[in-house]
Design a protein around this motif. Structure first.
Motif, PDB file in Angstrom:
ATOM      1  N   VAL B  50      -3.320 -14.366 -21.112  1.00 56.52           N
ATOM      2  CA  VAL B  50      -2.690 -14.416 -19.600  1.00 56.52           C
ATOM      3  C   VAL B  50      -3.634 -13.850 -18.544  1.00 56.52           C
ATOM      4  O   VAL B  50      -4.308 -12.423 -18.976  1.00 56.52           O
ATOM      5  CB  VAL B  50      -1.320 -13.432 -19.578  1.00 56.52           C
ATOM      6  N   ARG B  56      -0.867 -15.240  -9.414  1.00 58.29           N
ATOM      7  CA  ARG B  56       0.193 -15.604 -10.320  1.00 58.29           C
ATOM      8  C   ARG B  56      -0.038 -15.457 -11.531  1.00 58.29           C
ATOM      9  O   ARG B  56      -1.471 -15.875 -12.121  1.00 58.29           O
ATOM     10  CB  ARG B  56       0.689 -17.094 -10.399  1.00 58.29           C
ATOM     11  N   SER B  57       0.375 -14.977 -12.785  1.00 56.28           N
ATOM     12  CA  SER B  57       0.083 -14.732 -14.216  1.00 56.28           C
ATOM     13  C   SER B  57       0.071 -16.282 -14.890  1.00 56.28           C
ATOM     14  O   SER B  57       1.005 -16.995 -14.498  1.00 56.28           O
ATOM     15  CB  SER B  57       1.003 -13.922 -14.724  1.00 56.28           C
ATOM     16  N   VAL B  58      -0.913 -16.537 -15.239  1.00 54.08           N
ATOM     17  CA  VAL B  58      -1.138 -17.992 -16.061  1.00 54.08           C
ATOM     18  C   VAL B  58      -1.757 -17.888 -17.580  1.00 54.08           C
ATOM     19  O   VAL B  58      -2.483 -16.584 -17.780  1.00 54.08           O
ATOM     20  CB  VAL B  58      -1.987 -18.904 -15.303  1.00 54.08           C
ATOM     21  N   SER B 110       0.691  -9.822 -17.638  1.00 52.18           N
ATOM     22  CA  SER B 110       2.115 -10.415 -17.482  1.00 52.18           C
ATOM     23  C   SER B 110       2.784  -9.445 -16.908  1.00 52.18           C
ATOM     24  O   SER B 110       3.483  -9.660 -15.815  1.00 52.18           O
ATOM     25  CB  SER B 110       2.394 -11.013 -18.815  1.00 52.18           C
ATOM     26  N   ASP B 113       2.366  -8.826 -13.219  1.00 55.64           N
ATOM     27  CA  ASP B 113       2.834  -9.949 -12.196  1.00 55.64           C
ATOM     28  C   ASP B 113       4.286  -9.572 -11.985  1.00 55.64           C
ATOM     29  O   ASP B 113       4.966  -9.967 -10.949  1.00 55.64           O
ATOM     30  CB  ASP B 113       2.660 -11.421 -13.001  1.00 55.64           C
ATOM     31  N   ARG B 117       6.612  -8.770  -8.315  1.00 57.20           N
ATOM     32  CA  ARG B 117       7.567  -9.673  -7.720  1.00 57.20           C
ATOM     33  C   ARG B 117       8.934  -9.119  -7.784  1.00 57.20           C
ATOM     34  O   ARG B 117       9.737  -8.921  -6.969  1.00 57.20           O
ATOM     35  CB  ARG B 117       7.688 -10.742  -8.594  1.00 57.20           C
ATOM     36  N   HIS B 128      13.444 -10.964 -20.561  1.00 56.12           N
ATOM     37  CA  HIS B 128      13.215 -12.142 -20.316  1.00 56.12           C
ATOM     38  C   HIS B 128      11.807 -12.649 -19.791  1.00 56.12           C
ATOM     39  O   HIS B 128      11.436 -13.658 -20.084  1.00 56.12           O
ATOM     40  CB  HIS B 128      14.415 -12.686 -19.080  1.00 56.12           C
ATOM     41  N   TRP B 129      11.113 -11.734 -18.836  1.00 50.28           N
ATOM     42  CA  TRP B 129       9.815 -12.086 -18.453  1.00 50.28           C
ATOM     43  C   TRP B 129       8.944 -12.104 -19.381  1.00 50.28           C
ATOM     44  O   TRP B 129       7.838 -13.038 -19.466  1.00 50.28           O
ATOM     45  CB  TRP B 129       9.399 -11.099 -17.533  1.00 50.28           C
ATOM     46  N   LEU B 130       9.175 -11.264 -20.659  1.00 50.78           N
ATOM     47  CA  LEU B 130       8.091 -11.345 -21.543  1.00 50.78           C
ATOM     48  C   LEU B 130       8.305 -12.376 -22.495  1.00 50.78           C
ATOM     49  O   LEU B 130       7.624 -12.401 -23.449  1.00 50.78           O
ATOM     50  CB  LEU B 130       8.039  -9.892 -22.377  1.00 50.78           C
ATOM     51  N   GLU B 131       8.999 -13.349 -22.308  1.00 48.26           N
ATOM     52  CA  GLU B 131       9.322 -14.371 -23.422  1.00 48.26           C
ATOM     53  C   GLU B 131       8.050 -15.031 -23.826  1.00 48.26           C
ATOM     54  O   GLU B 131       7.986 -15.588 -24.891  1.00 48.26           O
ATOM     55  CB  GLU B 131      10.469 -15.289 -22.970  1.00 48.26           C
ATOM     56  N   GLY B 132       7.002 -15.256 -22.650  1.00 49.42           N
ATOM     57  CA  GLY B 132       6.040 -15.893 -23.205  1.00 49.42           C
ATOM     58  C   GLY B 132       4.813 -15.214 -23.687  1.00 49.42           C
ATOM     59  O   GLY B 132       3.536 -15.340 -23.805  1.00 49.42           O
ATOM     60  N   ASN B 133       5.107 -13.787 -24.060  1.00 52.36           N
ATOM     61  CA  ASN B 133       4.000 -12.792 -24.651  1.00 52.36           C
ATOM     62  C   ASN B 133       4.566 -12.452 -26.090  1.00 52.36           C
ATOM     63  O   ASN B 133       5.579 -11.501 -25.999  1.00 52.36           O
ATOM     64  CB  ASN B 133       3.838 -11.484 -23.710  1.00 52.36           C
TER      65      ASN B 133
END
Lengths: 264, 157
Positions: B50, B56-58, B110, B113, B117, B128-133
């Motif tokens: 990331v 934006r984090s990508v 991540s 980011d 927000r 919830h935000w860290l679901e992709g890490n």
């Protein structure tokens, strides 16, 4: 990834010209499905036409009882939009539950809807809310749009421009996500309108579909108990390592009941 | 086909002629030698790669380098000011938010980011935000604590 040529047009008309000029070409929206598929060599276009610069395909407008969302609008933008949250909160919640934060920062509604992934969330919203899809060639009703697993009625060279969602009186989307991928093992959008209720399912079958029996029962009585005994037939439901057709059928009823319960 | 790209990475202008199939993470690691951004799964699941692109984090393993033309990119190397760590880095250090450290650059990018927000996220919002890490060491508890602490520190400034 196999090699490919890359184009980033500045207008929709230029994008269409580029598409016509190339052979094995593919639109690139957010790339959250296409790029992983290209890495796995499941997809090997000879040219990518990146739609990222087409500002005319981004944005959200609410008017005449509809929310219209440009094809290149990010999931993150939809999930945070006050316009969407106030008009169709179920849609904003659905967008906020797609993939993960970084996928929502790149993935687009047009890309997701055009892909017709059997486990994607957006098709349930498009079908459940009875949206219309505007393309470079025509306007298509949601009921005619999804035609198969990873198949839609879009023709080669036809570009999805926006999705127009009618605002329901109440709606809710509930999904049972795969705990690893967050894709829906079964997801159900229930939406109530003045002229009846629509129920659309994703994740369970080869592509998003409606459940007429549940729609009729809920139109008569918008109560979770009204659909408690309705099971969709297991024929044609998906079977994979995550869930059997029987389990998916069970989940559809449970998710539909939860959606009704939450929408009341 | 080679395509020229110009972008800003950690505040510095960078130009290169790249193969369209080069990924942003490959540009960062192999051309610019910014190896703080890691590649874990290469399938956009794990979040080790990331970075921030235009705020934006990508996941940089799932963004083409050519798609970052004209973009502003920030990597983990761009956070500290001299010897002073970014509050998120400092909080991961103080709260033992890492063990092997492989996922840490992605976790930190991540988390920043998220705080940009939502300056005061709840524990549930952080999770919830860290679901992709993905982290295979810590069990996430100290990562969540670190992010809560960094958010409080950033709010107090």
């Amino acid at each position: 990834m196999y090699p490919f040529d890359y184009f980033r047009p500045d207008s929709v008309s230029e994008a269409l010209d580029l598409y016509r000029a190339a052979e094995e070409r593919q639109w690139l929206a957010g790339g959250m499905t296409l790029l992983p598929a290209m890495k796995l060599r499941l997809s090997a276009p000879s040219a990518l036409i990146d739609l990222a610069a087409l500002e005319e395909m981004r944005g959200i407008e609410v008017d005449n009882g509809c929310a219209e969302i440009g094809a290149m609008t990010l999931h993150d933008t939809v999930s945070r939009s006050n316009l969407v949250r106030e008009s169709i909160p179920a849609l904003s919640a659905l967008a906020g539950g797609i993939g993960d934060s970084q996928v929502r920062n790149r993935g687009t509604i047009g890309g997701s809807v055009s892909n017709s992934d059997p486990a994607a969330d957006y098709p349930a919203a498009v079908l459940g809310l009875g949206a219309t899809i505007r393309t470079t060639e025509r306007t298509v009703a949601a009921d005619d749009f999804f035609t198969g697993m990873f198949e839609t009625c879009l023709r080669p060279g036809e570009l999805l421009l926006s999705v127009r969602f009618p605002v329901p009186t109440r709606a809710c989307y509930m999904k049972f996500p795969n705990p690893a991928s967050r894709y829906a093992i079964a997801g159900v959008m229930v939406a109530s309108f003045d002229d009846g209720v629509r129920v659309a399912v994703t994740g369970a079958g080869p592509f998003a579909f409606r459940v007429a029996e549940m729609e009729n029962a809920l139109t008569t009585d918008f109560d979770p108990r009204a659909i408690a005994d309705i099971r969709i037939p297991v024929q044609n439901l998906n079977e994979d390592m995550h869930a059997s057709p029987e389990y998916r059928s069970h989940l559809v009823t449970v998710m539909a009941q939860r959606a009704v319960d939450a929408a009341i | 086909m080679k395509v020229p790209v110009s972008l800003t990475v950690n505040g510095e202008s960078v130009s290169a002629d790249v193969d369209p199939r080069m990924l942003l993470v490959e540009l960062l690691r192999e051309e610019l030698r910014l190896t703080g951004t890691h590649v874990g799964c290469d399938t956009s699941q794990c979040g080790c790669c990331v970075v921030h692109m235009n705020g934006r984090s990508v996941k940089s393993c799932s963004v083409l380098a050519v798609a970052a033309d004209d973009a502003e990119v920030t990597t983990i190397e761009g956070l500290a000011v001299g010897d002073e760590l970014h509050p998120m880095q400092q909080a991961f250090h103080e709260h033992h938010g890492l063990q092997c450290g492989f996922c840490t650059p992605g976790m930190i990018m991540s988390a920043i980011d998220l705080i940009d927000r939502n300056p005061n996220p709840s524990e549930a919002e952080i999770r919830h935000w860290l679901e992709g890490n993905l982290c295979r060491c810590t069990g996430y508890h100290n990562i969540v604590k670190a992010i809560e602490a960094a958010a409080a520190e950033i709010r107090s400034r």
